[in-house]
Design an enzyme around this catalytic site. Structure first.
Site, PDB file in Angstrom:
ATOM      1  N   ASP A   1       0.811  -1.222   0.000  1.00 35.37           N
ATOM      2  CA  ASP A   1       0.000   0.000   0.000  1.00 35.37           C
ATOM      3  C   ASP A   1       0.842   1.269   0.000  1.00 35.37           C
ATOM      4  OD1 ASP A   1       1.025  -0.079   2.532  1.00 35.37           O
ATOM      5  OD2 ASP A   1      -0.889   0.087   3.586  1.00 35.37           O
TER       6      ASP A   1
ATOM      7  N   GLY B   1      15.277  29.811 -11.441  1.00 38.10           N
ATOM      8  CA  GLY B   1      14.776  31.055 -12.020  1.00 38.10           C
ATOM      9  C   GLY B   1      15.549  32.273 -11.555  1.00 38.10           C
ATOM     10  N   THR B   2      15.725  32.398 -10.255  1.00 42.15           N
ATOM     11  CA  THR B   2      16.490  33.514  -9.692  1.00 42.15           C
ATOM     12  C   THR B   2      17.914  33.513 -10.215  1.00 42.15           C
ATOM     13  OG1 THR B   2      15.205  33.535  -7.647  1.00 42.15           O
ATOM     14  CG2 THR B   2      17.398  34.488  -7.549  1.00 42.15           C
TER      15      THR B   2
ATOM     16  N   LYS C   1      16.377  41.814  -6.222  1.00 40.79           N
ATOM     17  CA  LYS C   1      15.257  41.277  -6.999  1.00 40.79           C
ATOM     18  C   LYS C   1      13.951  41.455  -6.242  1.00 40.79           C
ATOM     19  CE  LYS C   1      14.980  36.490  -5.377  1.00 40.79           C
ATOM     20  NZ  LYS C   1      15.936  36.458  -4.288  1.00 40.79           N
TER      21      LYS C   1
ATOM     22  N   GLU D   1       3.262   2.120   2.221  1.00 42.02           N
ATOM     23  CA  GLU D   1       3.858   2.479   3.506  1.00 42.02           C
ATOM     24  C   GLU D   1       5.313   2.012   3.575  1.00 42.02           C
ATOM     25  OE1 GLU D   1       1.464   0.914   6.630  1.00 42.02           O
ATOM     26  OE2 GLU D   1      -0.269   2.184   6.166  1.00 42.02           O
TER      27      GLU D   1
ATOM     28  N   ASP E   1      25.092  30.632  -3.163  1.00 43.11           N
ATOM     29  CA  ASP E   1      23.813  30.465  -2.477  1.00 43.11           C
ATOM     30  C   ASP E   1      23.832  29.132  -1.746  1.00 43.11           C
ATOM     31  OD1 ASP E   1      21.291  31.169  -1.633  1.00 43.11           O
ATOM     32  OD2 ASP E   1      20.492  31.512  -3.644  1.00 43.11           O
TER      33      ASP E   1
ATOM     34  N   ASP F   1      20.625  37.748  -3.881  1.00 34.96           N
ATOM     35  CA  ASP F   1      19.587  38.559  -3.243  1.00 34.96           C
ATOM     36  C   ASP F   1      20.178  39.221  -2.003  1.00 34.96           C
ATOM     37  OD1 ASP F   1      19.560  36.576  -1.173  1.00 34.96           O
ATOM     38  OD2 ASP F   1      18.142  35.410  -2.351  1.00 34.96           O
TER      39      ASP F   1
ATOM     40  N   ASP G   1      16.868  25.931  -6.556  1.00 37.32           N
ATOM     41  CA  ASP G   1      15.598  25.223  -6.696  1.00 37.32           C
ATOM     42  C   ASP G   1      15.225  25.151  -8.177  1.00 37.32           C
ATOM     43  OD1 ASP G   1      13.138  24.045  -6.381  1.00 37.32           O
ATOM     44  OD2 ASP G   1      12.392  25.462  -4.902  1.00 37.32           O
TER      45      ASP G   1
ATOM     46  N   GLN H   1      10.243  27.003   5.521  1.00 35.98           N
ATOM     47  CA  GLN H   1       9.186  27.602   6.337  1.00 35.98           C
ATOM     48  C   GLN H   1       9.639  27.547   7.790  1.00 35.98           C
ATOM     49  OE1 GLN H   1       5.536  25.494   4.539  1.00 35.98           O
ATOM     50  NE2 GLN H   1       4.747  27.501   5.071  1.00 35.98           N
TER      51      GLN H   1
END
EC number: 2.7.6.1
Length: 314
Positions: A37, A227-228, A194, A39, A220, A170, A224, A97
């Site tokens: 299943d 784009g930046t 930016k 797991e 950096d 940035d 990801d 986050q």
């Protein structure tokens, strides 16, 4: 001294094997699979009672699967009476986050994951270049957050950069850029300012610093979608940069990253093996991967021998 044992999940098996080779030991015998299943199923196939156990597992994509593998492996080791369990997490997912902004109704997932690992019974965490260093404070167990910079700096020194300038993509990366510039002989830095209208979409607005006729080194902690990074490289070339190299510890490379980087003006992207490089990214011909195995092996050896980790960077 307890017997040291290394085990690996399915996230970064190549890195785990390189670490084991550096330590002149074999990876422990464990079966990490799935039930019908979906797991996570874990079986430890050797005695770990009283052992100093290290579980090597990045929580990269598929993030939830890899995180659950790690958690279930920790629980299996705890129930098998391992003496001490250290989670070696080269790339710590869910780290972006780490706070609530203006009381927004959002979770602090970095804290959730820290609680998850602590509550399941991990004794210590070893990771590299956390997205935010304050995440260490979310844990109720010791956390060693070591830096991938020495591995990247070694490549920078060997690359024959001409009149180099270190570039922060940035404003938030200025501290990292300054530290890198100092390590390269206190060279100049530049900053790309930016604006980000929405997640994973960025627009370059301004460039602070002189890059004309110079090799640019963008630094950096992770890449990801790229784009930046690609827009920053374009802005640098428009301002007369000679060559543009990008250095990052963590090669997240999600979404259209391969397409973005392949079609960009970047001369080369240099990352580490904290995350396994996909065939699609390797096929771009623009990505070089360095190994963290030596650094992680030394950190594991020091933890097992109760030696200082900070002394590695003195």
């Amino acid at each position: 001294m307890p017997d040291m044992k290394l085990f690996a999940g399915n996230a970064t098996p190549e890195l785990a094997q390189r670490i084991a080779d550096r330590l002149y030991i074999s990876l422990g015998d464990a079966t990490v699979s799935r039930f019908s299943d979906g797991e996570v199923a874990v079986q430890i196939n050797e005695n770990v009672r009283g052992s100093d156990v290290f579980i090597i597992q990045s929580t990269c994509a598929p993030t939830n699967d890899n995180l659950m593998e790690l958690v279930v492996m920790i629980d299996a080791m705890r129930r098998a009476s391992a003496g001490r369990i250290t989670a070696v997490i080269p790339y710590f997912g869910y780290a972006r986050q780490d706070r609530r902004v203006r009381s927004a109704r959002v979770p602090i997932t970095a804290k959730v994951v820290a609680d998850f690992l602590s509550n399941v019974g991990v004794d210590r965490v070893l990771t590299i270049d956390l997205h935010a260093e304050q995440i260490q404070g979310f844990f109720d167990v010791p956390v060693d957050n070591i830096f991938g910079t020495p591995v990247l700096l070694e490549d920078m020194h060997a690359r024959g950069l001409e009149d180099p300038v270190v570039v922060s993509p940035d404003l938030g990366g200025v501290v990292r850029a300054r530290a890198t510039a100092k390590a390269l002989g206190d060279i100049d830095i530049a900053i790309v300012d930016k604006r980000r209208p929405r997640a994973n979409v960025s627009e370059v607005m301004n460039l602070i610093g002189d890059v004309e006729g110079r090799d640019c080194v963008i630094v950096d902690d992770m890449i990801d979608t790229g784009g930046t990074l690609c827009k920053a490289a374009e802005a640098l070339k428009e301002r007369g940069a000679k060559r543009v190299f990008a250095y990052a510890t963590h090669a997240v490379f999600s979404g259209n990253a391969a397409k973005n980087i392949k079609n960009s003006v970047l001369d080369q992207v240099i990352v580490t093996d904290s995350i396994t490089l996909s065939k699609e990214m390797a096929a771009t011909g623009k990505v070089t991967q360095l190994t963290l195995s030596g650094m992680l092996a030394e950190a594991i050896r020091r933890i097992s021998n109760e030696e200082s980790i900070s002394a590695m960077f003195n």
